[in-house]
Design a protein around this motif. Sequence first.
Motif, mmCIF file in Angstrom:
data_model
loop_
_atom_site.group_PDB
_atom_site.id
_atom_site.type_symbol
_atom_site.label_atom_id
_atom_site.label_comp_id
_atom_site.label_asym_id
_atom_site.label_seq_id
_atom_site.Cartn_x
_atom_site.Cartn_y
_atom_site.Cartn_z
ATOM 1 N N TYR A 176 -8.111 -0.986 5.069
ATOM 2 C CA TYR A 176 -8.571 -1.489 4.027
ATOM 3 C C TYR A 176 -9.461 -2.895 4.480
ATOM 4 O O TYR A 176 -10.303 -3.151 3.696
ATOM 5 C CB TYR A 176 -7.610 -1.796 2.913
ATOM 6 C CG TYR A 176 -6.990 -0.487 2.318
ATOM 7 C CD1 TYR A 176 -7.772 0.508 2.103
ATOM 8 C CD2 TYR A 176 -5.714 -0.579 1.806
ATOM 9 C CE1 TYR A 176 -7.116 1.454 1.426
ATOM 10 C CE2 TYR A 176 -4.968 0.629 1.311
ATOM 11 C CZ TYR A 176 -5.932 1.949 1.064
ATOM 12 O OH TYR A 176 -5.489 2.697 0.555
ATOM 13 N N HIS A 205 0.837 -1.179 -0.103
ATOM 14 C CA HIS A 205 -0.139 -0.095 -0.049
ATOM 15 C C HIS A 205 0.908 1.412 0.076
ATOM 16 O O HIS A 205 0.296 2.356 -0.293
ATOM 17 C CB HIS A 205 -0.984 -0.049 1.471
ATOM 18 C CG HIS A 205 -1.912 -1.311 1.226
ATOM 19 N ND1 HIS A 205 -2.659 -1.661 0.270
ATOM 20 C CD2 HIS A 205 -1.947 -2.008 2.228
ATOM 21 C CE1 HIS A 205 -3.213 -2.762 0.716
ATOM 22 N NE2 HIS A 205 -2.905 -3.083 1.817
ATOM 23 N N GLY A 210 -9.093 1.772 -1.280
ATOM 24 C CA GLY A 210 -7.925 2.055 -1.927
ATOM 25 C C GLY A 210 -7.847 2.441 -3.307
ATOM 26 O O GLY A 210 -6.842 2.147 -4.217
#
Length: 243
Positions: A240, A131, A184
């Motif tokens: 997430y 990420h 995301g």
Amino acid sequence: TVVEWGDDVKAVSEDEAMVLVNHQATGDVCTLMMCLQDKGTVVRQMMWLMDHIFKYTNFGIVSLIHGDFFIRQGRAHRDQQLVLLKEHLEKYYRSRNRKWIVLFPEGGFLRKRRETSQAFAKKNNLPFLKHVTLPRLGATQVILKTLVAPQENGNPAGRDAVIKESKSKGLQWVIDTTIAYSKGEPIDIQTWILGYRQPTVTHVHYRIFPVKDVPAEPEALTNWLYQRFIEKEDLLTHFYETG
């Protein structure tokens, strides 16, 4: 809508600070601008370090006039860009009464750098990140060397012309900032302007570090930066997974 979490950055809005941000899309700049509107005079007194591509956006000319720095990415440009950055800071940062400086240490958007970063991590036995990407040292080190007061974090006294020529206390804080987009899916500038996506909530998390706790030595600073982005990875993974 933007929701802010973590430390209260308004409490340090009158001090000098370096803001480190994860980079996912052109809309990151818009997100931060929205967050900082109510943080005293920060928006008027901040300098941005942005990829040169931003020079060609709708606010590029404004940023040029404002005295922001557009940095060219890539190994071929790296050394020269760091020299130019140091010169830019010495010329404009205090003469224009800047207090906060914002940079994206990853050196590019997540989608563009992830694969390269993961390959580098594997080769050097570093954590595998999905990420965020591993940050680069260069610009962060130049900023600390140029704007931190002597002895604040181990910098030798008398090295810093920018500090000596002003009454500034130098950088006092590093604000580690993490932007998390719903599902995301980052928002770009076009979406901010045209609004062709459904309303969504973006989350921004702050963590403040005294600059005296940030190491000056390159290897230690690199490890410190890596740790911040490993923490970002953990934050984003949790976000997430849980929303």
